[in-house]
Design a protein around this motif. Structure first.
Motif, PDB file in Angstrom:
ATOM      1  N   LEU A   1       0.868  -1.170   0.000  1.00 33.02           N
ATOM      2  CA  LEU A   1       0.000   0.000   0.000  1.00 33.02           C
ATOM      3  C   LEU A   1       0.904   1.217   0.000  1.00 33.02           C
ATOM      4  O   LEU A   1       1.864   1.288   0.767  1.00 33.02           O
ATOM      5  CB  LEU A   1      -0.923   0.014   1.220  1.00 33.02           C
ATOM      6  N   PRO A   2       0.630   2.194  -0.859  1.00 34.67           N
ATOM      7  CA  PRO A   2       1.513   3.359  -0.953  1.00 34.67           C
ATOM      8  C   PRO A   2       1.332   4.320   0.212  1.00 34.67           C
ATOM      9  O   PRO A   2       0.208   4.582   0.646  1.00 34.67           O
ATOM     10  CB  PRO A   2       1.077   4.013  -2.263  1.00 34.67           C
ATOM     11  N   LEU A   3       2.439   4.817   0.723  1.00 37.09           N
ATOM     12  CA  LEU A   3       2.416   5.876   1.737  1.00 37.09           C
ATOM     13  C   LEU A   3       2.662   7.185   0.980  1.00 37.09           C
ATOM     14  O   LEU A   3       3.756   7.732   0.972  1.00 37.09           O
ATOM     15  CB  LEU A   3       3.472   5.614   2.808  1.00 37.09           C
ATOM     16  N   VAL A   4       1.608   7.628   0.318  1.00 37.87           N
ATOM     17  CA  VAL A   4       1.685   8.739  -0.626  1.00 37.87           C
ATOM     18  C   VAL A   4       1.868  10.068   0.103  1.00 37.87           C
ATOM     19  O   VAL A   4       1.127  10.372   1.037  1.00 37.87           O
ATOM     20  CB  VAL A   4       0.402   8.782  -1.488  1.00 37.87           C
ATOM     21  N   PRO A   5       2.834  10.861  -0.343  1.00 39.31           N
ATOM     22  CA  PRO A   5       3.019  12.180   0.262  1.00 39.31           C
ATOM     23  C   PRO A   5       1.918  13.148  -0.181  1.00 39.31           C
ATOM     24  O   PRO A   5       1.288  12.947  -1.218  1.00 39.31           O
ATOM     25  CB  PRO A   5       4.378  12.624  -0.285  1.00 39.31           C
ATOM     26  N   LYS A   6       1.699  14.167   0.606  1.00 37.93           N
ATOM     27  CA  LYS A   6       0.733  15.201   0.250  1.00 37.93           C
ATOM     28  C   LYS A   6       1.375  16.060  -0.842  1.00 37.93           C
ATOM     29  O   LYS A   6       2.499  16.530  -0.680  1.00 37.93           O
ATOM     30  CB  LYS A   6       0.417  16.053   1.483  1.00 37.93           C
ATOM     31  N   ILE A   7       0.681  16.214  -1.947  1.00 35.18           N
ATOM     32  CA  ILE A   7       1.237  16.944  -3.077  1.00 35.18           C
ATOM     33  C   ILE A   7       0.247  17.986  -3.586  1.00 35.18           C
ATOM     34  O   ILE A   7      -0.938  17.948  -3.252  1.00 35.18           O
ATOM     35  CB  ILE A   7       1.612  15.976  -4.229  1.00 35.18           C
ATOM     36  N   ASP A   8       0.748  18.890  -4.384  1.00 38.44           N
ATOM     37  CA  ASP A   8      -0.082  19.855  -5.100  1.00 38.44           C
ATOM     38  C   ASP A   8       0.388  19.887  -6.532  1.00 38.44           C
ATOM     39  O   ASP A   8       1.601  19.923  -6.756  1.00 38.44           O
ATOM     40  CB  ASP A   8       0.024  21.243  -4.474  1.00 38.44           C
ATOM     41  N   PRO A   9      -0.534  19.854  -7.461  1.00 40.82           N
ATOM     42  CA  PRO A   9      -1.981  19.750  -7.364  1.00 40.82           C
ATOM     43  C   PRO A   9      -2.429  18.458  -6.652  1.00 40.82           C
ATOM     44  O   PRO A   9      -1.623  17.544  -6.502  1.00 40.82           O
ATOM     45  CB  PRO A   9      -2.454  19.760  -8.818  1.00 40.82           C
ATOM     46  N   PRO A  10      -3.695  18.400  -6.250  1.00 35.96           N
ATOM     47  CA  PRO A  10      -4.163  17.322  -5.372  1.00 35.96           C
ATOM     48  C   PRO A  10      -4.409  15.954  -6.010  1.00 35.96           C
ATOM     49  O   PRO A  10      -4.699  15.005  -5.301  1.00 35.96           O
ATOM     50  CB  PRO A  10      -5.464  17.879  -4.802  1.00 35.96           C
ATOM     51  N   LEU A  11      -4.295  15.827  -7.325  1.00 35.16           N
ATOM     52  CA  LEU A  11      -4.435  14.519  -7.962  1.00 35.16           C
ATOM     53  C   LEU A  11      -3.043  13.974  -8.262  1.00 35.16           C
ATOM     54  O   LEU A  11      -2.198  14.678  -8.813  1.00 35.16           O
ATOM     55  CB  LEU A  11      -5.223  14.606  -9.265  1.00 35.16           C
ATOM     56  N   LEU A  12      -2.827  12.727  -7.919  1.00 35.11           N
ATOM     57  CA  LEU A  12      -1.531  12.092  -8.130  1.00 35.11           C
ATOM     58  C   LEU A  12      -1.740  10.799  -8.902  1.00 35.11           C
ATOM     59  O   LEU A  12      -2.478   9.913  -8.455  1.00 35.11           O
ATOM     60  CB  LEU A  12      -0.859  11.788  -6.789  1.00 35.11           C
ATOM     61  N   PHE A  13      -1.123  10.691 -10.073  1.00 35.81           N
ATOM     62  CA  PHE A  13      -1.149   9.470 -10.875  1.00 35.81           C
ATOM     63  C   PHE A  13       0.215   8.815 -10.795  1.00 35.81           C
ATOM     64  O   PHE A  13       1.237   9.489 -10.945  1.00 35.81           O
ATOM     65  CB  PHE A  13      -1.490   9.785 -12.334  1.00 35.81           C
ATOM     66  N   PHE A  14       0.241   7.501 -10.578  1.00 30.33           N
ATOM     67  CA  PHE A  14       1.509   6.800 -10.420  1.00 30.33           C
ATOM     68  C   PHE A  14       1.362   5.344 -10.854  1.00 30.33           C
ATOM     69  O   PHE A  14       0.304   4.907 -11.289  1.00 30.33           O
ATOM     70  CB  PHE A  14       2.004   6.886  -8.968  1.00 30.33           C
ATOM     71  N   GLY A  15       2.433   4.592 -10.723  1.00 27.75           N
ATOM     72  CA  GLY A  15       2.463   3.176 -11.062  1.00 27.75           C
ATOM     73  C   GLY A  15       3.246   2.427 -10.002  1.00 27.75           C
ATOM     74  O   GLY A  15       2.951   2.503  -8.826  1.00 27.75           O
ATOM     75  N   HIS A  16       4.278   1.713 -10.412  1.00 31.44           N
ATOM     76  CA  HIS A  16       5.259   1.027  -9.583  1.00 31.44           C
ATOM     77  C   HIS A  16       4.797  -0.304  -9.007  1.00 31.44           C
ATOM     78  O   HIS A  16       5.500  -1.284  -9.103  1.00 31.44           O
ATOM     79  CB  HIS A  16       5.791   1.945  -8.477  1.00 31.44           C
ATOM     80  N   SER A  17       3.629  -0.397  -8.412  1.00 36.44           N
ATOM     81  CA  SER A  17       3.222  -1.644  -7.752  1.00 36.44           C
ATOM     82  C   SER A  17       2.515  -2.619  -8.690  1.00 36.44           C
ATOM     83  O   SER A  17       2.207  -3.740  -8.299  1.00 36.44           O
ATOM     84  CB  SER A  17       2.310  -1.358  -6.559  1.00 36.44           C
ATOM     85  N   HIS A  18       2.216  -2.171  -9.906  1.00 28.40           N
ATOM     86  CA  HIS A  18       1.534  -2.996 -10.906  1.00 28.40           C
ATOM     87  C   HIS A  18       0.097  -3.332 -10.505  1.00 28.40           C
ATOM     88  O   HIS A  18      -0.464  -4.318 -10.978  1.00 28.40           O
ATOM     89  CB  HIS A  18       2.294  -4.293 -11.199  1.00 28.40           C
ATOM     90  N   GLU A  19      -0.492  -2.536  -9.660  1.00 27.23           N
ATOM     91  CA  GLU A  19      -1.858  -2.806  -9.217  1.00 27.23           C
ATOM     92  C   GLU A  19      -2.714  -1.559  -9.349  1.00 27.23           C
ATOM     93  O   GLU A  19      -2.515  -0.574  -8.635  1.00 27.23           O
ATOM     94  CB  GLU A  19      -1.854  -3.280  -7.763  1.00 27.23           C
ATOM     95  N   ALA A  20      -3.674  -1.595 -10.278  1.00 27.92           N
ATOM     96  CA  ALA A  20      -4.575  -0.460 -10.468  1.00 27.92           C
ATOM     97  C   ALA A  20      -5.361  -0.215  -9.189  1.00 27.92           C
ATOM     98  O   ALA A  20      -5.881  -1.152  -8.585  1.00 27.92           O
ATOM     99  CB  ALA A  20      -5.525  -0.729 -11.633  1.00 27.92           C
ATOM    100  N   ALA A  21      -5.429   1.056  -8.788  1.00 28.49           N
ATOM    101  CA  ALA A  21      -6.136   1.373  -7.544  1.00 28.49           C
ATOM    102  C   ALA A  21      -6.452   2.859  -7.473  1.00 28.49           C
ATOM    103  O   ALA A  21      -5.759   3.694  -8.056  1.00 28.49           O
ATOM    104  CB  ALA A  21      -5.293   0.973  -6.332  1.00 28.49           C
ATOM    105  N   LEU A  22      -7.497   3.171  -6.725  1.00 30.97           N
ATOM    106  CA  LEU A  22      -7.914   4.543  -6.456  1.00 30.97           C
ATOM    107  C   LEU A  22      -7.908   4.727  -4.945  1.00 30.97           C
ATOM    108  O   LEU A  22      -8.560   3.960  -4.230  1.00 30.97           O
ATOM    109  CB  LEU A  22      -9.326   4.772  -7.028  1.00 30.97           C
ATOM    110  N   TYR A  23      -7.149   5.717  -4.476  1.00 36.75           N
ATOM    111  CA  TYR A  23      -7.013   5.951  -3.032  1.00 36.75           C
ATOM    112  C   TYR A  23      -7.508   7.338  -2.663  1.00 36.75           C
ATOM    113  O   TYR A  23      -7.287   8.307  -3.384  1.00 36.75           O
ATOM    114  CB  TYR A  23      -5.541   5.848  -2.602  1.00 36.75           C
ATOM    115  N   ARG A  24      -8.146   7.407  -1.530  1.00 36.41           N
ATOM    116  CA  ARG A  24      -8.567   8.682  -0.928  1.00 36.41           C
ATOM    117  C   ARG A  24      -8.345   8.551   0.568  1.00 36.41           C
ATOM    118  O   ARG A  24      -8.883   7.634   1.209  1.00 36.41           O
ATOM    119  CB  ARG A  24     -10.046   8.946  -1.249  1.00 36.41           C
ATOM    120  N   LYS A  25      -7.534   9.418   1.149  1.00 39.04           N
ATOM    121  CA  LYS A  25      -7.207   9.404   2.587  1.00 39.04           C
ATOM    122  C   LYS A  25      -6.758   8.015   3.038  1.00 39.04           C
ATOM    123  O   LYS A  25      -7.269   7.464   4.007  1.00 39.04           O
ATOM    124  CB  LYS A  25      -8.397   9.867   3.419  1.00 39.04           C
TER     125      LYS A  25
END
Length: 191
Positions: A119-143
């Motif tokens: 599970l990603p420990l995503v940093p707080k970023i701006d702008p507020p939408l973050l698109f990424f890969g790396h784990s090879h698992e499609a997912a949508l995270y909120r909080k």
């Protein structure tokens, strides 16, 4: 503006062709952008700590046929970084670590920590939408919570922070369609 975001190609010609064909069929006119790990490094992480001056043809799976498919911009992934490290070349240094497009940040995802169960420990970023890969698992995270989605069905994003993993082209043939004007994300999967 619409964006087709794809990552973790890992030098797979067949999977990449299938995804690019799917993008052109489902989202003609969308800007295609890569989320890194375009290539597969054949040198493992541990060995890469000490290996240097390895020939590129031994350090990466490369072919002219695959290179010709890469007609789109991309961010740099950990595979590209490892290839540069073990070969001593700076071939992929022109790929940025991150990009910003229409209210979103694009990054590979190896830059932050992950839990033991990926599970990603995503940093707080701006702008507020973050698109990424790396784990090879499609997912949508909120909080830090994983939200449900269905392939091919747009998800309307509220004016909140989200982290969206586009999944992997290699092996899964996944990609994400981001409609910045409608503020939707659609998880896609090619046959």
């Amino acid at each position: 503006m619409k964006y087709a975001l794809l990552g973790d190609l890992h030098s797979s010609i067949e999977d990449t062709k299938a995804v690019l064909h799917h993008i052109h069929r489902c989202a003609p006119g969308a800007d295609i952008i890569g989320l890194g790990d375009l290539y597969e490094c054949t040198v493992g992480k541990r060995k890469a700590e000490t290996m240097r001056n390895c020939p590129v043809e031994k350090a990466a799976i490369r072919s002219e046929a695959f290179d010709q498919l890469l007609t789109f911009p991309s961010v740099r992934g950990n595979q590209e970084e490892r290839i540069m490290k073990v070969t001593g070349t700076n071939e992929f240094s022109k790929l940025p670590e991150k990009m910003i497009i229409d209210g979103a940040v694009l990054i590979h995802g190896h830059q932050w920590k992950w839990t033991a169960d990926w599970l990603p420990l995503v940093p707080k970023i701006d702008p507020p939408l973050l698109f990424f890969g790396h784990s090879h698992e499609a997912a949508l995270y909120r909080k830090k919570n994983r939200l449900p989605f269905e392939y091919g069905k747009p998800v309307v994003l509220k004016k909140k922070r989200y982290a969206i993993n586009a999944g992997a082209v290699w092996g899964s043939r996944e990609w994400v369609l981001y409609d910045a004007a409608a503020r939707t994300v659609t998880f896609m999967k090619a046959d």
